[in-house]
Design a protein around this motif. Sequence first.
Motif, PDB file in Angstrom:
ATOM      1  N   ARG A  10       1.105  -1.409  -0.535  1.00  0.00           N
ATOM      2  CA  ARG A  10      -0.067   0.003  -0.126  1.00  0.00           C
ATOM      3  C   ARG A  10       1.038   1.175  -0.232  1.00  0.00           C
ATOM      4  O   ARG A  10       0.470   2.477  -0.116  1.00  0.00           O
ATOM      5  N   ALA A  11       2.120   0.955   0.651  1.00  0.00           N
ATOM      6  CA  ALA A  11       3.063   2.014   0.718  1.00  0.00           C
ATOM      7  C   ALA A  11       3.059   2.571  -0.828  1.00  0.00           C
ATOM      8  O   ALA A  11       3.672   3.697  -0.990  1.00  0.00           O
ATOM      9  N   ALA A  12       4.204   1.612  -1.050  1.00  0.00           N
ATOM     10  CA  ALA A  12       4.912   1.513  -2.261  1.00  0.00           C
ATOM     11  C   ALA A  12       3.197   2.244  -3.929  1.00  0.00           C
ATOM     12  O   ALA A  12       3.966   3.439  -3.949  1.00  0.00           O
ATOM     13  N   SER A  14       0.970   4.159  -2.602  1.00  0.00           N
ATOM     14  CA  SER A  14       0.451   5.664  -2.704  1.00  0.00           C
ATOM     15  C   SER A  14       1.469   6.730  -2.450  1.00  0.00           C
ATOM     16  O   SER A  14       1.559   6.902  -3.455  1.00  0.00           O
ATOM     17  N   VAL A  15       2.797   5.636  -3.074  1.00  0.00           N
ATOM     18  CA  VAL A  15       3.756   7.044  -2.991  1.00  0.00           C
ATOM     19  C   VAL A  15       4.494   7.055  -4.831  1.00  0.00           C
ATOM     20  O   VAL A  15       4.482   8.282  -5.596  1.00  0.00           O
ATOM     21  N   CYS A  16       3.528   5.953  -5.281  1.00  0.00           N
ATOM     22  CA  CYS A  16       3.997   6.059  -6.612  1.00  0.00           C
ATOM     23  C   CYS A  16       2.935   6.800  -7.493  1.00  0.00           C
ATOM     24  O   CYS A  16       3.059   6.668  -8.851  1.00  0.00           O
ATOM     25  N   ASP A  17       1.612   6.818  -6.586  1.00  0.00           N
ATOM     26  CA  ASP A  17       0.444   7.737  -7.590  1.00  0.00           C
ATOM     27  C   ASP A  17       0.480   8.716  -7.459  1.00  0.00           C
ATOM     28  O   ASP A  17       1.128   9.986  -6.689  1.00  0.00           O
ATOM     29  N   ALA A  20      -1.092  12.169  -5.739  1.00  0.00           N
ATOM     30  CA  ALA A  20      -1.011  12.492  -4.199  1.00  0.00           C
ATOM     31  C   ALA A  20       0.190  13.541  -4.196  1.00  0.00           C
ATOM     32  O   ALA A  20       0.541  14.424  -3.274  1.00  0.00           O
ATOM     33  N   TRP A  21       0.840  12.920  -5.344  1.00  0.00           N
ATOM     34  CA  TRP A  21       2.347  14.306  -5.805  1.00  0.00           C
ATOM     35  C   TRP A  21       1.468  15.814  -6.376  1.00  0.00           C
ATOM     36  O   TRP A  21       1.697  17.091  -5.937  1.00  0.00           O
ATOM     37  N   LEU A  24      -0.043  17.658  -3.176  1.00  0.00           N
ATOM     38  CA  LEU A  24       0.461  18.068  -2.481  1.00  0.00           C
ATOM     39  C   LEU A  24       1.285  19.445  -3.394  1.00  0.00           C
ATOM     40  O   LEU A  24       1.858  20.672  -2.033  1.00  0.00           O
TER      41      LEU A  24
END
Length: 178
Positions: A10-12, A14-17, A20-21, A24
């Motif tokens: 899930r963390a991986a 979400s970081v690649c989505d 999300a960026w 930000l």
Amino acid sequence: MRGKPARVLRAAVSVCDPRAWLHLFRIVNYYNHTHVAPRRALSHGAGTAISPTASFANAKNIRLGQGSHIGAHCALWAGENSGKIIAGDNLLLGPNVMITAASYRFNAGSPVTKQPMKEATVFIGRDVWIGTNAVILAGARIGDGAIIGAGSVIRGSVASNAVIAGPASEQINTRETP
């Protein structure tokens, strides 16, 4: 999949989505628009401390005295034209205080957002403490040494050294000063 491997996956993801960026960047833009850029236009005296979560509108029309402390999530919204926020030295704002020098007019038959703003300067004296979640409305005048209790709404004049509190924002006491 359960447990630690599921959390890592899930963390991986979400970081690649990219959404999300992109969000930000929206947060950074909002922070710059409501805090960073207005701080450059804000007039304040020496020793003033401002929370990084405070927001400002029309900061060129805001003047804070020296030694003022602006708490977390406070909003100081001056008017675009004549509505100023002028505070004396040693102002203390608790968290979530809202001070506005402008409000919408309300004429029947028109959307509120299309109405012209009604502006009036807010004057706050020296050594004033305004508690959490208090709202100071356009045209308010708060005298030196006054204390405005948490959750109070101020829209008129407050005498020097008055202690204001309660749902009706009534004077409940007088502060003694040396």
